[in-house]
Design a protein around this motif. Structure first.
Motif, mmCIF file in Angstrom:
data_model
loop_
_atom_site.group_PDB
_atom_site.id
_atom_site.type_symbol
_atom_site.label_atom_id
_atom_site.label_comp_id
_atom_site.label_asym_id
_atom_site.label_seq_id
_atom_site.Cartn_x
_atom_site.Cartn_y
_atom_site.Cartn_z
ATOM 1 N N ARG A 63 45.229 37.086 41.678
ATOM 2 C CA ARG A 63 44.853 38.422 41.225
ATOM 3 C C ARG A 63 45.043 38.433 39.718
ATOM 4 N NH1 ARG A 63 48.190 41.681 44.033
ATOM 5 N NH2 ARG A 63 46.628 42.176 45.630
ATOM 6 N N VAL A 64 43.935 38.509 38.981
ATOM 7 C CA VAL A 64 43.981 38.403 37.524
ATOM 8 C C VAL A 64 43.237 39.582 36.915
ATOM 9 C CG1 VAL A 64 43.533 36.925 35.536
ATOM 10 C CG2 VAL A 64 43.904 35.892 37.788
ATOM 11 N N GLY A 65 43.947 40.359 36.097
ATOM 12 C CA GLY A 65 43.328 41.517 35.483
ATOM 13 C C GLY A 65 42.317 41.148 34.417
ATOM 14 N N ASP A 66 42.662 40.149 33.601
ATOM 15 C CA ASP A 66 41.776 39.742 32.518
ATOM 16 C C ASP A 66 41.804 38.222 32.400
ATOM 17 O OD1 ASP A 66 40.162 39.574 30.327
ATOM 18 O OD2 ASP A 66 41.589 40.431 28.905
ATOM 19 N N GLU A 106 37.101 40.001 34.938
ATOM 20 C CA GLU A 106 38.063 41.094 34.936
ATOM 21 C C GLU A 106 38.301 41.563 36.356
ATOM 22 O OE1 GLU A 106 36.663 44.164 32.403
ATOM 23 O OE2 GLU A 106 36.911 43.012 30.555
ATOM 24 N N ASN A 107 39.561 41.909 36.642
ATOM 25 C CA ASN A 107 39.949 42.390 37.972
ATOM 26 C C ASN A 107 39.506 41.414 39.066
ATOM 27 O OD1 ASN A 107 40.992 44.813 36.830
ATOM 28 N ND2 ASN A 107 38.913 45.647 36.753
ATOM 29 N N GLU A 167 40.004 39.040 42.105
ATOM 30 C CA GLU A 167 40.857 38.779 43.265
ATOM 31 C C GLU A 167 40.130 37.772 44.138
ATOM 32 O OE1 GLU A 167 43.391 42.326 44.779
ATOM 33 O OE2 GLU A 167 41.437 43.170 44.248
ATOM 34 N N ARG A 173 49.933 36.023 40.819
ATOM 35 C CA ARG A 173 49.479 37.291 40.241
ATOM 36 C C ARG A 173 49.249 37.132 38.748
ATOM 37 N NH1 ARG A 173 50.291 41.673 43.622
ATOM 38 N NH2 ARG A 173 51.543 41.261 45.468
#
Length: 257
Positions: A5-8, A62-63, A65, A257
């Motif tokens: 799970r990587v936001g950016d 971005e975002n 998963e 994460r």
């Protein structure tokens, strides 16, 4: 398998690995693979052994998963329903291989709330497809396991002799069923072992000697050919640094994460 799970995700260099990579995305965002030649690939994908050679493939998004699976080439043909020979160093959209099933998998992964449930769902899917798919020749599987077990320190002509096959027959069967020629498999497995030792901080000269390279310059050339950067640079690559967490040696699924 591992969950991410990587936001950016910003420009992550893909480092070649001796496995078929299956990326199952399910989040609100979408991973993007950028190629040096300008092509892009989005969403769930399957990548052949050695993807990223020469530093030619970068990941971003971005975002993001996803569940990522490293499939042994020995079982990849059965799981994918296609020959890995069509994936040698390439990336194919999962929709092109599995059709509507790829969309159903994405929805099911998004519906469950825990990583363990996602791993269990993915594991059941792979087991079902593997059971229904065609196995590789036992001789080919044996040759692959010898290469991996020997960390790439094996001779292709020796493998052929032990099988009672000609080099041409071994090359043909190996390439068509596993997706890469045996000599390249040897080089890729040896590189993978060496580069992970570099990540732990071992010196290049020691790694080169222990990994079967003629000298440190030979290791340098191999690392440059596979990654596009020097051994000193590749040792700090984020793609490799996460391996101890995402792919633990005891082979228990993990998440990152």
């Amino acid at each position: 398998m591992a969950g991410f799970r990587v936001g950016d995700l910003d420009a992550l260099r893909m480092v070649p690995h001796p496995a078929v990579t299956l990326l199952l995305e399910f989040g609100t965002g979408s991973p993007v693979l950028d190629y040096a030649a300008g092509r892009q690939q989005r969403g769930s994908v399957v990548a052949g052994p050695g993807i990223g050679s020469g530093g030619a493939v970068w990941a971003r998004g971005e975002n993001v998963e996803c569940v990522q699976v490293r499939l042994s080439p020995v079982i990849a043909r059965a799981v994918l329903g296609a020959s890995p020979a069509d994936l040698d160093g390439a990336v194919v959209a999962l929709d092109d291989l599995w059709g509507r099933e790829a969309s159903r998998i994405r929805e099911r992964l998004g519906d469950v709330s825990s990583w363990q449930d996602r791993f269990a769902l993915t594991d059941a899917l792979l087991a079902r497809r593997h059971e229904a798919g065609p196995p590789v020749d036992p001789e080919v599987a044996w040759a692959w396991h010898r290469i991996v077990g020997g960390r790439g320190l094996v001779r292709v002509d020796r493998l052929a002799a032990e099988l009672g096959w000609s080099r041409k027959r071994l090359w043909s069967r190996f390439r068509s069923q596993l997706g890469l020629p045996p000599k390249r498999a040897v080089k890729l497995v040896r590189f993978d072992h060496a580069v992970h030792r570099l990540v732990t901080g071992e010196g290049a000269a020691r790694v080169a000697a222990d990994a079967g390279y003629a000298d440190q310059s030979h290791l340098h050339r191999d690392v440059m050919a596979f990654t596009g950067v020097t051994p000193a640079t590749v040792a700090a690559e984020p793609f490799l640094a996460v391996d101890d967490i995402a792919w633990p040696s005891h082979e228990t699924p993990a998440h990152r994460r």
